[in-house]
Design a protein around this motif. Structure first.
Motif, PDB file in Angstrom:
ATOM      1  N   GLU A 205      43.082  31.791  40.797  1.00 29.64           N
ATOM      2  CA  GLU A 205      41.837  31.809  41.560  1.00 29.64           C
ATOM      3  C   GLU A 205      42.085  31.398  43.010  1.00 29.64           C
TER       4      GLU A 205
ATOM      5  N   ARG B 201      31.894  34.644  40.134  1.00 32.75           N
ATOM      6  CA  ARG B 201      30.849  34.846  39.123  1.00 32.75           C
ATOM      7  C   ARG B 201      29.763  33.773  39.193  1.00 32.75           C
ATOM      8  N   PRO B 202      29.138  33.589  40.372  1.00 33.83           N
ATOM      9  CA  PRO B 202      28.071  32.584  40.471  1.00 33.83           C
ATOM     10  C   PRO B 202      26.893  32.949  39.568  1.00 33.83           C
TER      11      PRO B 202
ATOM     12  N   PHE C 269      27.006  32.790  36.390  1.00 33.36           N
ATOM     13  CA  PHE C 269      27.570  33.029  35.058  1.00 33.36           C
ATOM     14  C   PHE C 269      28.511  31.907  34.633  1.00 33.36           C
ATOM     15  N   ARG C 270      28.900  31.060  35.579  1.00 35.37           N
ATOM     16  CA  ARG C 270      29.722  29.903  35.261  1.00 35.37           C
ATOM     17  C   ARG C 270      29.521  28.878  36.371  1.00 35.37           C
ATOM     18  N   GLU C 271      29.958  27.661  36.130  1.00 33.15           N
ATOM     19  CA  GLU C 271      29.812  26.596  37.118  1.00 33.15           C
ATOM     20  C   GLU C 271      30.816  26.783  38.253  1.00 33.15           C
ATOM     21  N   ILE C 272      30.318  26.664  39.468  1.00 39.58           N
ATOM     22  CA  ILE C 272      31.189  26.745  40.640  1.00 39.58           C
ATOM     23  C   ILE C 272      31.753  25.354  40.916  1.00 39.58           C
ATOM     24  N   ASP C 273      33.072  25.236  40.830  1.00 42.21           N
ATOM     25  CA  ASP C 273      33.745  23.953  41.030  1.00 42.21           C
ATOM     26  C   ASP C 273      33.861  23.655  42.521  1.00 42.21           C
TER      27      ASP C 273
ATOM     28  N   HIS D 280      36.447  25.682  44.244  1.00 46.69           N
ATOM     29  CA  HIS D 280      36.130  27.028  44.710  1.00 46.69           C
ATOM     30  C   HIS D 280      35.570  26.982  46.131  1.00 46.69           C
TER      31      HIS D 280
ATOM     32  N   ASP E 212      42.650  35.145  33.414  1.00 48.26           N
ATOM     33  CA  ASP E 212      41.276  35.584  33.643  1.00 48.26           C
ATOM     34  C   ASP E 212      41.255  37.020  34.162  1.00 48.26           C
TER      35      ASP E 212
END
Length: 294
Positions: free
Chosen positions: A97, A141-142, A144-148, A151, A261
């Motif tokens: 990523e 994929r904001p 759809f999953r948590e943005i760390d 990121h 991924d």
């Protein structure tokens, strides 16, 4: 006429570039948060000063105006932010990523050139930018999953790197490239030093050796990239950069147990495809401008 072997050499040099940059990521990932982020970034540049010795001759003959110093320290601030946030991101999110998000760097440079320098941008180039940003959304994929926070740090890193490279472009019009690299490598640790000292933790010999390896791999990577561009057109070698994402995800899986991924692969492919298209259009435009008038 270019020798038939030159394109092959260019591709091989670019492959070597991707390996070096992935090794940089892997070593930084291995160091992780065992040292404060700002200290790690500071030491990476400080230890890398040894690689600047060959540039001293060019530095002695260069003329440094107040404008050059302003641009140099402005670039140092951008680069210090970029390096610090990149080190932080490596401690938080998978290598793949980090690599894929960093692919957005040339896109931000293109936007910066349009906004800051008034460069014209045609519709095909705009569409390529849209595809690249769509690739970034596929990776993140904001919703759809948590943005760390990693990121967000990596996005800031890519933007800051773009600012650094835009200023570098202005500097290379007034100074030799070796001098520009020398100035950046000297001024970035100056900018980072007060922040690194605030939370200083005495590094072990092992950590120093690892950070020296980061500097060595980064230097080799930049050198081999220059050799790649000298051997073959960017339109040919630019797509090879995508291999870096494959290396990153493979090493991330083997060394750190990071999951593979497919969305990162897809988003990275979209970004590299858009960058390659923009590079191809720019090269075609330059050839058209340089063509003799009948």
């Amino acid at each position: 006429m270019t020798a038939p072997s030159k394109p092959v050499q260019g591709i091989l040099w670019m492959l070597f570039t991707t390996i070096n940059f992935v090794l940089v990521n892997a070593v930084v990932k291995y160091i992780g948060d065992t040292l404060p982020v700002l200290e790690s970034a500071f030491l990476r540049f400080l230890l890398g000063l040894v690689f600047l010795i060959p540039a001293l001759g060019a530095v002695r003959t260069a003329t440094f105006t107040p404008r050059i110093w302003k641009l140099t320290f402005g670039r140092a601030i951008f680069h210090a932010i970029a390096m610090s946030t990149w080190f932080f991101a490596m401690t938080r999110i998978p290598m793949g990523e980090v690599t894929a998000i960093n692919f957005m760097n040339p896109i931000y440079i293109t936007i910066g050139a349009v906004v800051l320098f008034g460069e014209r941008i045609a519709l095909p180039r705009i569409l390529a930018l849209v595809i690249a940003f769509a690739g970034g959304l596929v990776i993140l994929r904001p919703g759809f999953r948590e943005i760390d926070p990693g990121h967000l740090a990596m996005i800031l890193s890519a933007v800051a790197f773009a600012g650094s490279y835009l200023i570098a472009g202005a500097l290379t019009r007034e100074l030799p490239p070796a001098v520009v690299v020398f100035l950046m490598s000297v001024t970035v640790p100056i900018v980072l030093s007060p922040f690194a000292l605030m939370h200083w933790q005495t590094p072990t010999l092992h950590q120093l050796v690892l950070l020296f390896c980061v500097a060595a791999f980064a230097t080799l990577g930049h050198y081999s990239m220059i050799r790649a561009f000298a051997c073959a057109p960017q339109t040919l070698v630019q797509p090879v950069v995508f291999v870096q994402l494959i290396w990153s995800m493979t090493l991330g899986f083997l060394l750190f147990g990071e999951p593979f991924d497919p969305f990162v692969m897809l988003g990275g492919a979209m970004i590299i495809g858009a960058i390659s298209f923009i590079t191809w259009r720019e090269a075609r435009g330059r050839r058209a401008e340089e063509a003799p008038v009948p």
